[in-house]
Structures are given as C-alpha cells and as structure tokens.
Design a protein around this motif. Structure first.
Motif, PDB file in Angstrom:
ATOM      1  N   ARG A 288      41.168  -6.509 -30.973  1.00 55.11           N
ATOM      2  CA  ARG A 288      41.469  -7.751 -31.678  1.00 55.11           C
ATOM      3  C   ARG A 288      40.437  -8.832 -31.317  1.00 55.11           C
ATOM      4  O   ARG A 288      40.030  -9.620 -32.176  1.00 55.11           O
ATOM      5  CB  ARG A 288      42.883  -8.226 -31.365  1.00 55.11           C
TER       6      ARG A 288
ATOM      7  N   LYS B  63      37.007 -10.481 -34.184  1.00 55.19           N
ATOM      8  CA  LYS B  63      36.615 -11.845 -34.566  1.00 55.19           C
ATOM      9  C   LYS B  63      35.116 -11.940 -34.838  1.00 55.19           C
ATOM     10  O   LYS B  63      34.701 -12.634 -35.774  1.00 55.19           O
ATOM     11  CB  LYS B  63      37.018 -12.827 -33.460  1.00 55.19           C
ATOM     12  N   THR B  64      34.331 -11.264 -34.029  1.00 54.23           N
ATOM     13  CA  THR B  64      32.887 -11.309 -34.247  1.00 54.23           C
ATOM     14  C   THR B  64      32.409 -10.184 -35.172  1.00 54.23           C
ATOM     15  O   THR B  64      31.532 -10.388 -36.007  1.00 54.23           O
ATOM     16  CB  THR B  64      32.143 -11.217 -32.906  1.00 54.23           C
TER      17      THR B  64
END
Length: 481
Positions: free
Chosen positions: A56, A60-61
């Motif tokens: 998770r 994000k990246t």
C-alpha cells in the motif's frame, strides 16, 4: 547485469525488497521421483500484514509512474528472467513434472507475454467534446492485487497476472501454490532486483495463506486461477470486503470433429492437445466429438498415434509428452477416474494404466470409446491423461451436447468447410473458441470462461481493464468566463 539465481536456496519470502525468513519451513515433492525438494518459507499472518502494508505504501509512488517507466522495468524483469531461464526451466521440471521441452515453451511464452504487456496501455477515451465541456472515460489502478497462482503453469500464469497488474499501476503480492512454490519465489527474487521495494512481493505458505489473502481488507483485488470449488470460495471471501476479483477456473472443453477433415493432418494436434502436460491444462480438448462417418477411422488413428508418439516418463527423459501427475492429491483423483473404467464398464480404445509401485506419479494415457453422455469421464474434468471419444451425426445435437455442461472455458470445431465451422463455432458457449485448432492463446487476446469456468477476463486490453476502476472525468470549460 541480471543477477544469477541459485535454485537450491530459499532464504525467505520476498517482502519489501528483502528476504524475510519464517520460523516454519516446508518442502514440496518432485513428482517424478517422490523425493523431497528444497525447504521454503511458510508465511504467517503477520508476514501477510507486513506485505500488504508495504504494498500500500509502494502503490502511492508506483501508481504515479509513467507508462514508459513501468514498461522499462517490466522489460528489464523479462531480461532478468531470460538470463536465468535455464535454471528456471530445470526447476520447473523438477517441481511441476512437465517435460523439459514444455518448460522451455512456458518460459518462451512468459517472456513474450511480459514484453507484449509492456507495449499495451489503457488510454483515456473522449466520450464528448464541444465548446462547453469535455468528458473523458479514464482508468485508474485499484491498489494492491493478490495474485493466486496454480500448480500447472506457475511461471506463465504468475507473470500473466503480475504484468497487467504492474502496467496498470498496481502493486502485487503473489501467492504460489504450495505444490509449486519454487519458480515463483525465484521470480520474486529477480523482481526484487528490478522493481522498487513493495511493488512485487511473493509469499509462500500453506493452505491458510489463500483465505488470509482473499479476506484481507488491505487487498483491493484478487486474480485467481484454480478449480471451480475453490473459485467459489474465493468469490465468497472477496464479497465480504467487496474487493474486485477475476476468476479463471476449470474447463471441460469440447472439440467437434466434422466428417470432412483430413484425419492425418488434424489428428496429431488433437491427440497432443488432449494429453499435453499429462492433461493438466484447463483448456485442453477433453471431450472429442467425432462425426459418425469417420469415427472408427479417427479412433483407430488416435490410438496408433498415442501409442507411438505420446511417451510417458520423467520430464528430463527425451521425447516425453506425458510427465508425472503433479501431486499425490491429483494422482489419487485421476486414479479414481481410471478405476471407473472397470466399475462402469466403459469400453476402452486405449486402456492406459496407472504405474503402481513406482516412486513417481505416473499414469499412461487412456482413450474411452464412446461412453454414455452422462458418464463421469464426460461430465467431469479429469485433469489427467484420459479422454473420451464420442459419436455425433446431427449438428444441432452435437452443439447441444457440447454446451450442456456448466463449464465454458474453451471449445473447437474442425472442418475443411470454414463457413460451416465458423457457424458451429459461433454457437458454442465458451470464452475461447477455435476453428481447426485448440488452446491458442496470446498476451494481447482476452482469455476467460463462461458459466462456472470463470468471471472476468485475463490478458489483452480487456484483461488490463479488470485491474482498474472506470472513472468519468467531466471538464467544463466556460464556467468562469
């Protein structure tokens, strides 16, 4: 330069770019010898929690990277696999049992699949564009994907999930089958050298790991390949958190052979695609309907071809087509199907036999001669080297029989008359239908089942879409004028 793997060592699961050992280990069995293979980790619930947490965070990246960045890393992953292909192919034959030549074919396909996935992308679609507004249909990644891989094609079917998941911006946790954990752990080891930590992780475990993965609230999608009963359990588990899922489940493919075929030309392919990988492929020809006018000649030719060209033996022996059944559980299931021959009085064109007393799980091919339509060998998928031949004479009747089961993965029609063959093919209820072939697949062609053979599609752009959510984007242009 790609790292070189050591197929004899498994220091831990691959979590966040590191090997994470577990207190408990286990090993699988070489199905050709019955001998134990190497020790592999058994993931705990806390290992899964850690993998989900890191996936998770990485999402994000990773989801913000460009198509070009993802494609470059997927190609680098393919290059690393290719640099280690000899070791992976030998390991595949040891753990899965398939002949070494078929293991090479699987790696060839896997490399082609990954490199093709790297060229594919889901672009925005403009639904409406005028002076006032533009409306787009866009696709956004789901998040963390749990990839549950079966034991029959662990390299191809593992990478067939990882590639689309990554190219659409998701992170992946792959769970190999407890029967075949080795190649997938080594794929994770190679991925560790290519992708950022947390993007590709691999957890080896026992029978508890799958349910933990499907029910985990931090996992956003499950891509599952396996049996119909297990697929139903996966769907029920996913429903508790409303996570997305794609299920590629069992099949019992019908092949319809018309009376105008050239038997000498089509029979080698039909026979091979009945027994390839010891019948342990969900999309093989498993019910062969042969027109009554040519039935006897076709049957006799198939028996002769199978006796002379479908060799049974260990995967490292030359010219083997039928290796061992992969595991003891499946061996017992196939043995029980063979036991039905005498119990039910089925007529055999080729008797086949279970090689009792050997260390490996060897069963020789059997051909059942026109059994009743309600026989177990017709209505159940044996997942072993045994196939029924069935007579037909009426097109409507054979289509109805081919469509009668609750499975609908693949089907084929064989005829020189292409118009006739395509007409029949369009009436067959299956996710893939072939004319004058069977079991053709490609990375850019969707693949999946109808009815109880699955939900959703893999591969192709349609398969990519299953790893995304659809989002409508409305852009009003003149609000502030």
């Amino acid at each position: 330069m790609a790292p070189k793997i050591d197929i004899t060592t498994y220091p831990g699961n691959i979590i966040n770019g590191e090997f994470v050992p577990t207190p408990t280990t286990r090993h699988s069995i070489d199905p050709a010898t019955g001998e134990p293979l190497y020790e592999v980790p058994v993931a705990r619930r806390e290992d899964l929690d850690a993998a989900v947490r890191h996936a998770r965070a990485a999402f994000k990246t990773w989801s913000a990277t460009t198509h070009e960045e993802r494609a470059g890393l997927v190609r680098a992953f393919a290059d690393a696999i290719e640099a280690n292909r000899d070791e992976l192919e030998r390991l595949q034959t040891m753990e899965q049992g398939k002949p070494l030549g078929l293991a090479r074919t699987e790696v060839d396909m896997s490399l082609r699949w990954l490199r093709t996935f790297a060229t594919m992308r889901l672009d925005d679609e403009v639904l409406d564009d005028n002076e006032e507004r533009t409306i787009y249909s866009t696709r956004v990644p789901l998040g963390v994907v749990g990839a549950i891989v079966p034991w029959n094609w662990p390299i191809l079917l593992g990478l067939g999930k990882i590639g689309p998941a990554l190219m659409t911006g998701n992170t992946v946790i792959m769970k190999p089958s407890p029967y075949t954990p080795y190649c997938d752990l080594k794929l994770g080891e190679l991925a560790m050298s290519v992708f950022p930590p947390g993007v590709v992780q691999v957890l080896s475990g026992d029978d508890s790991l799958g349910p933990w993965l499907t029910e985990h609230p931090g996992v956003d999608m499950i891509s599952f390949t396996g049996s119909i009963p297990t697929g139903k359990k996966v769907a029920a588990s996913c429903a508790r958190t409303l996570k997305r899922y794609v299920l590629e489940l069992g099949g019992n493919d019908a092949a319809i052979v018309c009376d105008d075929v050239d038997i000498d030309k089509c029979l080698p392919k039909i026979a091979t695609l009945a027994f390839l990988n010891s019948g342990q492929i969900c999309m093989l020809a498993k019910r062969i309907y042969v027109h009554d006018k040519i039935y006897d000649r076709f049957r006799d030719a198939m028996v002769e071809f199978t006796r002379n060209h479908i060799k049974t033996g260990g995967g490292f022996e030359p010219d083997v087509v039928v290796g061992p059944v992969q595991n003891s559980m499946q061996f017992e299931l196939v043995k029980d199907m063979y036991a039905q021959i005498e119990k039910c009085g089925w007529k055999t064109a080729l008797e086949g036999r279970v090689r009792e007393g050997e260390k490996g799980y060897f069963i020789e091919p059997a051909i059942i001669d026109n059994p009743p339509e309600d026989s177990r060998i017709v209505v159940e998928e044996p997942f072993g080297p045994i196939v029924p031949l069935l007579r037909w004479s009426d097109e409507d009747d054979v289509v109805e029989r081919a469509n009668a089961l609750e499975t609908g993965l693949g089907a084929s029609v064989w005829s020189r008359d292409l118009a006739r063959a395509e007409r029949l093919a369009r009436r067959l209820a299956a996710g893939s239908v072939w004319v004058n072939s069977h079991f053709d697949v490609a990375p850019d062609v969707p693949f999946g089942g109808h009815k109880e053979s699955g939900i959703g599609m893999e591969w192709g752009l349609e398969g990519f879409r299953h790893f995304t959510n659809s989002r409508s984007l409305w852009v009003w242009k003149k609000v502030f004028e």
